[in-house]
Design a protein around this motif. Structure first.
Motif, PDB file in Angstrom:
ATOM      1  N   VAL A 499       0.860  -1.170   0.000  1.00 55.88           N
ATOM      2  CA  VAL A 499       0.000   0.000   0.000  1.00 55.88           C
ATOM      3  C   VAL A 499       0.907   1.234   0.000  1.00 55.88           C
ATOM      4  O   VAL A 499       1.944   1.247   0.658  1.00 55.88           O
ATOM      5  CB  VAL A 499      -1.032  -0.090   1.164  1.00 55.88           C
ATOM      6  CG1 VAL A 499      -0.367  -0.211   2.498  1.00 55.88           C
ATOM      7  CG2 VAL A 499      -1.999   1.054   1.162  1.00 55.88           C
ATOM      8  N   VAL A 500       0.532   2.226  -0.790  1.00 57.84           N
ATOM      9  CA  VAL A 500       1.411   3.378  -0.988  1.00 57.84           C
ATOM     10  C   VAL A 500       0.972   4.544  -0.090  1.00 57.84           C
ATOM     11  O   VAL A 500      -0.208   4.914  -0.082  1.00 57.84           O
ATOM     12  CB  VAL A 500       1.377   3.835  -2.471  1.00 57.84           C
ATOM     13  CG1 VAL A 500       2.254   5.072  -2.670  1.00 57.84           C
ATOM     14  CG2 VAL A 500       1.833   2.700  -3.382  1.00 57.84           C
ATOM     15  N   ALA A 501       1.944   5.101   0.617  1.00 61.27           N
ATOM     16  CA  ALA A 501       1.675   6.301   1.421  1.00 61.27           C
ATOM     17  C   ALA A 501       2.140   7.502   0.601  1.00 61.27           C
ATOM     18  O   ALA A 501       3.334   7.765   0.507  1.00 61.27           O
ATOM     19  CB  ALA A 501       2.433   6.234   2.742  1.00 61.27           C
ATOM     20  N   ASP A 502       1.179   8.203  -0.023  1.00 60.82           N
ATOM     21  CA  ASP A 502       1.584   9.340  -0.869  1.00 60.82           C
ATOM     22  C   ASP A 502       1.189  10.680  -0.245  1.00 60.82           C
ATOM     23  O   ASP A 502       1.216  11.724  -0.893  1.00 60.82           O
ATOM     24  CB  ASP A 502       0.995   9.209  -2.284  1.00 60.82           C
ATOM     25  CG  ASP A 502      -0.526   9.245  -2.284  1.00 60.82           C
ATOM     26  OD1 ASP A 502      -1.132   9.417  -1.201  1.00 60.82           O
ATOM     27  OD2 ASP A 502      -1.125   9.107  -3.373  1.00 60.82           O
ATOM     28  N   GLY A 503       0.782  10.628   1.022  1.00 65.76           N
ATOM     29  CA  GLY A 503       0.481  11.870   1.735  1.00 65.76           C
ATOM     30  C   GLY A 503      -0.945  12.367   1.539  1.00 65.76           C
ATOM     31  O   GLY A 503      -1.320  13.393   2.106  1.00 65.76           O
ATOM     32  N   THR A 504      -1.761  11.645   0.763  1.00 68.69           N
ATOM     33  CA  THR A 504      -3.134  12.112   0.515  1.00 68.69           C
ATOM     34  C   THR A 504      -4.116  11.527   1.543  1.00 68.69           C
ATOM     35  O   THR A 504      -3.795  10.582   2.268  1.00 68.69           O
ATOM     36  CB  THR A 504      -3.607  11.674  -0.891  1.00 68.69           C
ATOM     37  OG1 THR A 504      -3.556  10.240  -0.930  1.00 68.69           O
ATOM     38  CG2 THR A 504      -2.712  12.238  -1.984  1.00 68.69           C
ATOM     39  N   GLU A 505      -5.336  12.076   1.530  1.00 71.78           N
ATOM     40  CA  GLU A 505      -6.369  11.532   2.425  1.00 71.78           C
ATOM     41  C   GLU A 505      -6.842  10.167   1.945  1.00 71.78           C
ATOM     42  O   GLU A 505      -7.211   9.295   2.732  1.00 71.78           O
ATOM     43  CB  GLU A 505      -7.539  12.506   2.504  1.00 71.78           C
ATOM     44  CG  GLU A 505      -7.229  13.643   3.445  1.00 71.78           C
ATOM     45  CD  GLU A 505      -8.325  14.671   3.514  1.00 71.78           C
ATOM     46  OE1 GLU A 505      -9.484  14.359   3.192  1.00 71.78           O
ATOM     47  OE2 GLU A 505      -7.996  15.821   3.879  1.00 71.78           O
ATOM     48  N   ALA A 507      -4.967   7.945   0.623  1.00 64.77           N
ATOM     49  CA  ALA A 507      -3.978   6.986   1.147  1.00 64.77           C
ATOM     50  C   ALA A 507      -4.204   6.754   2.637  1.00 64.77           C
ATOM     51  O   ALA A 507      -4.092   5.614   3.118  1.00 64.77           O
ATOM     52  CB  ALA A 507      -2.571   7.495   0.898  1.00 64.77           C
ATOM     53  N   GLN A 508      -4.525   7.813   3.347  1.00 64.81           N
ATOM     54  CA  GLN A 508      -4.727   7.683   4.798  1.00 64.81           C
ATOM     55  C   GLN A 508      -5.829   6.663   5.109  1.00 64.81           C
ATOM     56  O   GLN A 508      -5.660   5.780   5.946  1.00 64.81           O
ATOM     57  CB  GLN A 508      -5.105   9.052   5.347  1.00 64.81           C
ATOM     58  CG  GLN A 508      -5.185   9.106   6.842  1.00 64.81           C
ATOM     59  CD  GLN A 508      -5.731  10.448   7.306  1.00 64.81           C
ATOM     60  OE1 GLN A 508      -5.397  11.487   6.735  1.00 64.81           O
ATOM     61  NE2 GLN A 508      -6.570  10.418   8.290  1.00 64.81           N
ATOM     62  N   ARG A 509      -6.949   6.782   4.365  1.00 63.39           N
ATOM     63  CA  ARG A 509      -8.062   5.849   4.609  1.00 63.39           C
ATOM     64  C   ARG A 509      -7.647   4.417   4.290  1.00 63.39           C
ATOM     65  O   ARG A 509      -7.921   3.480   5.035  1.00 63.39           O
ATOM     66  CB  ARG A 509      -9.276   6.230   3.738  1.00 63.39           C
ATOM     67  CG  ARG A 509      -9.999   7.485   4.183  1.00 63.39           C
ATOM     68  CD  ARG A 509     -11.314   7.640   3.437  1.00 63.39           C
ATOM     69  NE  ARG A 509     -11.141   7.867   2.003  1.00 63.39           N
ATOM     70  CZ  ARG A 509     -10.938   9.079   1.454  1.00 63.39           C
ATOM     71  NH1 ARG A 509     -10.871  10.150   2.215  1.00 63.39           N
ATOM     72  NH2 ARG A 509     -10.799   9.202   0.137  1.00 63.39           N
ATOM     73  N   ARG A 510      -6.959   4.276   3.155  1.00 68.77           N
ATOM     74  CA  ARG A 510      -6.594   2.921   2.716  1.00 68.77           C
ATOM     75  C   ARG A 510      -5.540   2.302   3.633  1.00 68.77           C
ATOM     76  O   ARG A 510      -5.592   1.114   3.956  1.00 68.77           O
ATOM     77  CB  ARG A 510      -6.134   2.964   1.263  1.00 68.77           C
ATOM     78  CG  ARG A 510      -7.314   3.327   0.347  1.00 68.77           C
ATOM     79  CD  ARG A 510      -6.859   3.820  -1.002  1.00 68.77           C
ATOM     80  NE  ARG A 510      -6.326   2.743  -1.822  1.00 68.77           N
ATOM     81  CZ  ARG A 510      -5.790   2.931  -3.031  1.00 68.77           C
ATOM     82  NH1 ARG A 510      -5.726   4.157  -3.545  1.00 68.77           N
ATOM     83  NH2 ARG A 510      -5.329   1.920  -3.728  1.00 68.77           N
ATOM     84  N   LEU A 511      -4.574   3.133   4.044  1.00 64.31           N
ATOM     85  CA  LEU A 511      -3.520   2.618   4.945  1.00 64.31           C
ATOM     86  C   LEU A 511      -4.126   2.117   6.247  1.00 64.31           C
ATOM     87  O   LEU A 511      -3.787   1.021   6.716  1.00 64.31           O
ATOM     88  CB  LEU A 511      -2.523   3.750   5.260  1.00 64.31           C
ATOM     89  CG  LEU A 511      -1.505   4.068   4.170  1.00 64.31           C
ATOM     90  CD1 LEU A 511      -0.935   5.470   4.359  1.00 64.31           C
ATOM     91  CD2 LEU A 511      -0.379   3.042   4.167  1.00 64.31           C
ATOM     92  N   GLU A 512      -5.013   2.902   6.789  1.00 62.90           N
ATOM     93  CA  GLU A 512      -5.602   2.512   8.072  1.00 62.90           C
ATOM     94  C   GLU A 512      -6.355   1.178   7.941  1.00 62.90           C
ATOM     95  O   GLU A 512      -6.224   0.292   8.782  1.00 62.90           O
ATOM     96  CB  GLU A 512      -6.545   3.605   8.577  1.00 62.90           C
ATOM     97  CG  GLU A 512      -7.154   3.193   9.892  1.00 62.90           C
ATOM     98  CD  GLU A 512      -7.627   4.366  10.716  1.00 62.90           C
ATOM     99  OE1 GLU A 512      -8.059   5.366  10.110  1.00 62.90           O
ATOM    100  OE2 GLU A 512      -7.589   4.268  11.940  1.00 62.90           O
ATOM    101  N   ARG A 513      -7.108   1.046   6.827  1.00 63.43           N
ATOM    102  CA  ARG A 513      -7.890  -0.188   6.655  1.00 63.43           C
ATOM    103  C   ARG A 513      -6.975  -1.398   6.406  1.00 63.43           C
ATOM    104  O   ARG A 513      -7.091  -2.428   7.075  1.00 63.43           O
ATOM    105  CB  ARG A 513      -8.872  -0.027   5.480  1.00 63.43           C
ATOM    106  CG  ARG A 513     -10.013   0.939   5.769  1.00 63.43           C
ATOM    107  CD  ARG A 513     -11.112   0.812   4.721  1.00 63.43           C
ATOM    108  NE  ARG A 513     -10.651   1.071   3.370  1.00 63.43           N
ATOM    109  CZ  ARG A 513     -10.959   2.159   2.650  1.00 63.43           C
ATOM    110  NH1 ARG A 513     -11.738   3.101   3.164  1.00 63.43           N
ATOM    111  NH2 ARG A 513     -10.520   2.304   1.429  1.00 63.43           N
ATOM    112  N   VAL A 514      -6.060  -1.246   5.428  1.00 61.97           N
ATOM    113  CA  VAL A 514      -5.249  -2.408   5.039  1.00 61.97           C
ATOM    114  C   VAL A 514      -4.290  -2.825   6.154  1.00 61.97           C
ATOM    115  O   VAL A 514      -4.122  -4.018   6.429  1.00 61.97           O
ATOM    116  CB  VAL A 514      -4.440  -2.100   3.748  1.00 61.97           C
ATOM    117  CG1 VAL A 514      -3.519  -3.264   3.413  1.00 61.97           C
ATOM    118  CG2 VAL A 514      -5.380  -1.823   2.594  1.00 61.97           C
TER     119      VAL A 514
END
Ligand code: NAD
Length: 550
Positions: A499-505, A507-514
């Protein structure tokens, strides 16, 4: 056709978004000569673990990623791009399936036929899922394994002990450093001199020799002085181990990381030079497999004899026991696998290999991330000790990267922190976060990760598939399903996640879920099998398990 690929660095992108660019850069990184074992053949590590099926497929993947929209998903079938569909912006950009065969046909013979016809490739684990980061990726796991072995047997340190192992390839190359980080001495037998040299060049190994006598002398001197030392010994393990047994030299620990999982491509039979082996592999596949299997049987017999003589012996996840057993060594499973012996308690807490790479190519980004990790987990002494050693001893290969074993809750916390650092500009470009497949909830592998499960569910493959499905639903950037990684065809099913952390919202939602669902699967899988620590972790972390027994 063959191309020389190097890791792409810098802030300029050629794709239509950082997520697609991330997949492209990690594909390149997998094939950087500093990272891959045989990049000209697209081979990354682990026998014939490849990043793309052939160079035509590689170029088609490259072009597709360059043109891929941020609401599209590319499908990869064993290293070949086969479709692009419109999905949505929080869906994965790439979905991959590698080396998956229908169970009745799930053997090397059938795979090799399909491979020859250009219909398949062997994806190993992080080779075909584009998140290999060189030997560092496995160092911490190897370090943790030897540290636990030291705890169980030697009061917490390997000081004054000699470990005998073989294989200094992509993964096996981590062994000498992991042993010396635990203050021990390692003799690593390797049949290919170029592999020994690569580990010397990248500082994973201290010294080399082609003389057994010299290796034993160096080991004994180090033992007397209580010094850590790793020695690469040129030779064939099927022969050398028996010679050591004959001489009576005291070996404390024995394991192995030749690519035994693939008898055709991963193990050199005794008495054969590399060139002779390559010729025979081409001219007579059956004879080759017969000879390499017989050598592996001899190799395992030596390991068993060391065990009888009092050495601590364990299988390091390459399926060598199975090959020996099939070749007639009845008690081949007489020594345990490393997961039940040393790693499973960590899996029960959802702990596993959290890794990340700085897409900028700037080592400073990893320094910033390391600092953040220390700040977030100030009481995790093991982690802090690991970070000290990693910063001092690990030379980056390709894109700068880091691995750190983190548990449920910790991974999401660190992922979100990385995203914030990218958003604020403290980290100069997006960061890719992933893991290998040797993790708590992503593998079904009865001779390895799921060996001797408490409830006998070793061969249940559903968990690996559920892992890929939930991580896809949660919005990973690229998700993969594989067969045969680590231990070879027929012996494993496993799933990858990036999962890529690109600093966007977004990404934030996806990072937290995955980063919650992924380690969560590890806790759930082990709680379901009845492990107390996993049940407690599930309760403490409020993981919703409908039929959890109180
Ligand atoms: P690799 O193919 O890059 O390296 C294997 C090495 O073994 C090669 O350098 C080869 O020259 C050497 N070798 C082959 N036959 C030999 C012999 N008879 N004597 C001495 N050396 C010999 O593989 P790798 O990436 O290092 O992986 C090693 C094994 O570990 C594989 O089976 C892999 O699937 C497994 N694995 C382990 C873990 C883990 O955490 N323990 C994780 C994933 C995979």
């Amino acid at each position: 056709m063959s191309r020389k690929i190097t890791a792409k660095k810098g802030l300029e992108i050629e794709c239509k978004g950082w997520e697609q660019e991330a997949a492209l850069r990690m594909l390149y990184n997998n094939l950087d000569p500093e990272v891959a074992e045989r990049p000209g053949d697209l081979v990354v590590y682990g026998g014939i673990g490849k990043a793309a099926r052939n160079w035509e497929s590689f170029e088609a993947i490259e072009n597709t990623l360059r043109n891929l929209e941020k609401d599209e998903t590319m499908l990869i079938q064993s290293g070949k791009p086969v479709a692009v569909f419109r999905t949505h912006e929080e869906a994965p950009r790439v979905l991959l399936s590698n080396s998956v065969l229908v169970p009745k046909w799930a053997n090397w013979e059938h795979f090799n036929e399909l491979d020859k016809k250009g219909l398949m490739m062997y994806g190993q684990m992080t080779a075909g899922s584009w998140i290999y980061i060189g030997s560092q990726g496995i160092v911490q796991g190897t370090y943790e394994t030897f540290a636990e072995l030291a705890n169980q047997n030697y009061g917490g340190s390997l000081k004054g002990t000699v470990t005998l192992t073989a294989g200094l390839g992509g993964m096996g190359g981590a062994q000498p450093l992991a042993v010396t980080m635990n203050e021990g001495i390692a003799i690593c037998v390797e049949v290919d001199e170029t592999r020994i040299q690569k580990r010397l060049d990248t500082k994973y190994l201290d010294t080399k020799t082609d003389s057994l006598e010299e290796a034993l002398k160096l080991a004994e001197e180090a033992r007397e002085k209580g010094e850590a030392l790793s020695i690469g010994l040129l030779g064939n393990a099927a022969e050398i181990h028996h010679e050591i047994l004959k001489g009576g030299f005291k070996i404390d620990i024995v394991t192995d990381q030749t690519s035994a999982h693939d008898p055709l491509n991963g193990y050199v039979p005794e008495g054969y030079s590399l060139e002779e082996a390559a010729k025979l592999r081409e001219s007579d596949t059956k004879e080759y497999v017969k000879l390499s299997s017989a050598s592996m049987a001899k190799h395992v017999e030596a390991m068993l004899e060391f065990q009888q003589g009092g050495s601590v012996v364990f299988d390091y996840g390459n399926n060598i026991r199975q090959v020996a057993f099939d070749d007639g060594v009845e008690n081949a499973f007489g020594f345990p696998g490393f997961v039940p012996a040393y790693i499973r308690p960590l899996f029960c807490e959802g702990k596993g290999p959290f890794r990340f790479a700085a897409l900028s190519g700037d080592p400073k980004d990893i320094e910033v991330a390391d600092r953040k990790m220390r700040e977030l987990f100030p009481d995790n002494e093991k982690l802090l000790r690991w970070l000290d050693m990693a910063q001092e001893k690990i030379a980056f290969q390709g894109l700068p990267s880091r691995i750190a074993w983190l548990g449920y809750g910790e991974r999401a916390k660190m992922g979100l922190a990385l995203n914030e650092l990218v958003a604020s500009g403290e980290i100069s470009a997006p960061v890719v976060i992933g893991r290998d497949h040797l993790d708590s909830g992503s593998v079904a592998s009865p001779n390895r990760e799921t060996e001797s499960m408490k409830d006998g569910s070793d061969a249940v493959g559903d968990w690996a598939i559920l892992n890929a499905l939930v991580n896809t639903a949660a919005g990973g950037s690229w998700i993969s399903v594989h067969h045969g990684g680590g231990v070879g065809m027929g012996y494993s099913l496993h799933a990858g996640m990036v999962v890529v952390a690109d600093g966007t919202e977004n990404a934030q939602r996806r990072l937290e879920r995955v980063l919650t669902s992924d380690p969560g699967m590890g806790v759930v899988r082990h709680a379901d099998a009845g492990y107390g620590t996993a049940v407690e972790t599930a309760k403490k972390q409020d993981i919703n398990i409908p039929m959890l027994k109180e």
